[in-house]
Design a protein around this motif. Structure first.
Motif, PDB file in Angstrom:
ATOM      1  N   THR A  40      51.387  -0.772 -10.177  1.00 23.11           N
ATOM      2  CA  THR A  40      51.070   0.564  -9.668  1.00 23.11           C
ATOM      3  C   THR A  40      50.304   0.448  -8.366  1.00 23.11           C
ATOM      4  N   GLY A  41      50.765   1.164  -7.347  1.00 24.49           N
ATOM      5  CA  GLY A  41      50.067   1.181  -6.076  1.00 24.49           C
ATOM      6  C   GLY A  41      48.850   2.095  -6.109  1.00 24.49           C
ATOM      7  N   SER A  42      48.135   2.150  -5.005  1.00 30.20           N
ATOM      8  CA  SER A  42      46.862   2.872  -4.956  1.00 30.20           C
ATOM      9  C   SER A  42      47.003   4.352  -4.652  1.00 30.20           C
ATOM     10  N   GLY A  43      48.175   4.809  -4.206  1.00 33.53           N
ATOM     11  CA  GLY A  43      48.326   6.190  -3.760  1.00 33.53           C
ATOM     12  C   GLY A  43      48.049   7.205  -4.858  1.00 33.53           C
ATOM     13  N   ILE A  44      47.457   8.348  -4.488  1.00 33.92           N
ATOM     14  CA  ILE A  44      47.190   9.416  -5.460  1.00 33.92           C
ATOM     15  C   ILE A  44      47.775  10.753  -5.008  1.00 33.92           C
ATOM     16  N   GLY A  45      48.564  10.767  -3.941  1.00 31.55           N
ATOM     17  CA  GLY A  45      49.208  11.996  -3.522  1.00 31.55           C
ATOM     18  C   GLY A  45      48.336  12.850  -2.619  1.00 31.55           C
ATOM     19  N   ILE A  46      48.885  14.013  -2.285  1.00 27.90           N
ATOM     20  CA  ILE A  46      48.224  14.954  -1.384  1.00 27.90           C
ATOM     21  C   ILE A  46      47.409  15.945  -2.203  1.00 27.90           C
ATOM     22  N   PHE A  78      48.452  16.136 -11.455  1.00 31.42           N
ATOM     23  CA  PHE A  78      48.001  16.950 -10.331  1.00 31.42           C
ATOM     24  C   PHE A  78      46.834  16.264  -9.625  1.00 31.42           C
ATOM     25  N   THR A  79      46.649  16.637  -8.357  1.00 30.23           N
ATOM     26  CA  THR A  79      45.653  15.997  -7.500  1.00 30.23           C
ATOM     27  C   THR A  79      44.676  17.065  -7.015  1.00 30.23           C
ATOM     28  N   PRO A  80      43.544  17.245  -7.710  1.00 31.25           N
ATOM     29  CA  PRO A  80      42.614  18.305  -7.335  1.00 31.25           C
ATOM     30  C   PRO A  80      41.839  18.045  -6.051  1.00 31.25           C
ATOM     31  N   SER A  81      41.725  16.767  -5.654  1.00 31.44           N
ATOM     32  CA  SER A  81      41.060  16.434  -4.387  1.00 31.44           C
ATOM     33  C   SER A  81      41.731  15.201  -3.803  1.00 31.44           C
ATOM     34  N   GLN A  82      41.401  14.867  -2.576  1.00 38.73           N
ATOM     35  CA  GLN A  82      42.048  13.735  -1.922  1.00 38.73           C
ATOM     36  C   GLN A  82      41.621  12.393  -2.499  1.00 38.73           C
ATOM     37  N   PHE A 118      42.966   9.193 -15.592  1.00 38.71           N
ATOM     38  CA  PHE A 118      42.099   9.605 -14.486  1.00 38.71           C
ATOM     39  C   PHE A 118      42.119   8.502 -13.433  1.00 38.71           C
ATOM     40  N   ARG A 119      42.457   8.868 -12.178  1.00 42.13           N
ATOM     41  CA  ARG A 119      42.534   7.901 -11.081  1.00 42.13           C
ATOM     42  C   ARG A 119      41.581   8.321  -9.972  1.00 42.13           C
ATOM     43  N   TYR A 120      40.826   7.334  -9.470  1.00 42.47           N
ATOM     44  CA  TYR A 120      39.852   7.587  -8.403  1.00 42.47           C
ATOM     45  C   TYR A 120      40.119   6.649  -7.233  1.00 42.47           C
ATOM     46  N   LEU A 121      40.337   7.220  -6.051  1.00 44.41           N
ATOM     47  CA  LEU A 121      40.587   6.433  -4.845  1.00 44.41           C
ATOM     48  C   LEU A 121      39.258   5.905  -4.309  1.00 44.41           C
ATOM     49  N   ALA A 122      39.011   4.609  -4.549  1.00 40.32           N
ATOM     50  CA  ALA A 122      37.721   4.015  -4.184  1.00 40.32           C
ATOM     51  C   ALA A 122      37.676   3.575  -2.722  1.00 40.32           C
ATOM     52  N   LEU A 131      43.922  -1.845   3.708  1.00 41.28           N
ATOM     53  CA  LEU A 131      43.742  -1.986   2.269  1.00 41.28           C
ATOM     54  C   LEU A 131      43.360  -0.653   1.629  1.00 41.28           C
ATOM     55  N   SER A 132      43.965  -0.376   0.481  1.00 37.71           N
ATOM     56  CA  SER A 132      43.628   0.807  -0.305  1.00 37.71           C
ATOM     57  C   SER A 132      43.463   0.394  -1.761  1.00 37.71           C
ATOM     58  N   VAL A 133      42.435   0.949  -2.449  1.00 39.51           N
ATOM     59  CA  VAL A 133      42.124   0.549  -3.821  1.00 39.51           C
ATOM     60  C   VAL A 133      41.842   1.789  -4.666  1.00 39.51           C
ATOM     61  N   THR A 134      42.456   1.842  -5.850  1.00 40.35           N
ATOM     62  CA  THR A 134      42.232   2.930  -6.799  1.00 40.35           C
ATOM     63  C   THR A 134      41.826   2.356  -8.147  1.00 40.35           C
ATOM     64  N   LEU A 135      40.870   3.010  -8.810  1.00 43.73           N
ATOM     65  CA  LEU A 135      40.470   2.662 -10.170  1.00 43.73           C
ATOM     66  C   LEU A 135      41.080   3.681 -11.121  1.00 43.73           C
ATOM     67  N   ALA A 136      41.660   3.207 -12.237  1.00 41.44           N
ATOM     68  CA  ALA A 136      42.351   4.102 -13.167  1.00 41.44           C
ATOM     69  C   ALA A 136      41.905   3.819 -14.590  1.00 41.44           C
ATOM     70  N   PHE A 137      41.767   4.903 -15.370  1.00 38.23           N
ATOM     71  CA  PHE A 137      41.410   4.793 -16.786  1.00 38.23           C
ATOM     72  C   PHE A 137      42.381   5.660 -17.582  1.00 38.23           C
ATOM     73  N   GLU A 138      43.055   5.067 -18.577  1.00 42.67           N
ATOM     74  CA  GLU A 138      44.091   5.774 -19.329  1.00 42.67           C
ATOM     75  C   GLU A 138      43.903   5.588 -20.833  1.00 42.67           C
ATOM     76  N   PRO A 139      43.284   6.550 -21.523  1.00 41.58           N
ATOM     77  CA  PRO A 139      43.243   6.504 -22.987  1.00 41.58           C
ATOM     78  C   PRO A 139      44.564   7.006 -23.566  1.00 41.58           C
TER      79      PRO A 139
END
Length: 281
Positions: A40-46, A78-82, A118-122, A131-139
């Protein structure tokens, strides 16, 4: 099927203006989340973007007998913020198992459970930082065991680090994942099983046209034993709001605990495939 779709797409793009088609500097930026297959890449959309996705993973082949299992995510995103992306949905599963050691014969289609993510663009990619990095947590809550298909109560807490690097502007990308996934399972026989999956991956994807990306990836996965899987990946954007991701991995090395076998087909499968369709709105 995926190769045929890609060829049709390439044929359509070839009719476009050559300068527009092959000058990567004029292409729109691509969302890297989907271009690496199982990685999975780091992108989280617009910000404000919404998406509906069907994401099917199939697992095929054990050491003996006949084995196939699929799990499909029906997902709203959905992407509530950038910097934040939220996903949730339900799971459907199928199993076709016959004469496989340590697994009951089974042929079924079932409701598998539900999940959220939940994904957070760090670290955000900029003109000065590739470089782009995202942290993700999936229960995830599963009512059906993804390997054997029996009824269980399974709770997974997948945590991943998704990173990618733009090696050539709009053309060549490298992706990296680190995976930590503790699991808790309660069976119908009143057994409690605690396991942890660890993993890491590296992928390379090349954008051959504005809407087609091809590449390859390698995964290392570990439970009590471990395995290495690798294979090709494909991404095709059909319209500005609709795309497909496909991937195929084959186990090329593995190690089972206390056995001499060269592949780990007790905890993992011989092949796995992914097919994902998404519509943005």
């Amino acid at each position: 099927m995926c190769a045929f779709i890609a060829l049709l797409s390439l044929g359509g793009f070839a009719r476009a203006d050559d300068a527009t088609t092959w000058d990567a500097s004029s292409w729109r930026d691509i969302e890297t989340k989907y271009i690496f297959g199982f990685t999975t890449g780091s992108g989280i959309g617009i910000e404000g973007e919404k998406e509906f996705t069907t994401d099917t993973i199939g697992r095929f082949g054990k050491r003996d007998g006949r084995y196939s299992a699929t799990e499909t995510k029906y997902e709203f995103e959905f992407t509530p913020s950038q910097f934040v992306q939220i996903e949730f949905g339900v799971l459907g599963s199928t199993h076709d198992i016959r004469n496989v050691t340590d697994l009951d014969d089974r042929r079924q289609v079932a409701f598998g459970g539900g999940f959220g993510e939940f994904r957070y663009l760090a670290i955000e990619r900029t003109s000065n930082n590739p470089l782009s990095v995202t942290l993700a947590f999936e229960p995830t809550v599963r009512l059906v065991d993804e390997t054997g298909g029996e009824r269980v109560h399974n709770y997974e807490f997948e945590t991943t680090l998704n990173a990618d690097l733009e090696l050539v502007r709009n053309r060549l990308f490298a992706g990296f994942n680190l995976l930590y996934e503790p699991e808790y399972t309660h069976t119908l026989l009143d057994e409690t099983i605690r396991e942890t999956k660890l993993g890491g991956s590296a992928a390379l994807s090349f954008r051959v046209t504005p809407n087609v990306v091809i590449g390859g990836e390698v995964w290392y996965l570990a439970f009590t034993g471990d395995a290495v899987m690798l294979g090709p990946t494909l991404y095709v954007r059909f319209t500005p709001k609709m795309f497909m991701t496909a991937a195929w991995n084959t186990q090329v090395w593995g190690r089972e605990v206390r056995t001499p076998f060269s592949l780990n087909l007790a905890e993992f499968q011989r092949h796995r495939a992914r097919l994902k369709f998404a519509v943005e709105f």
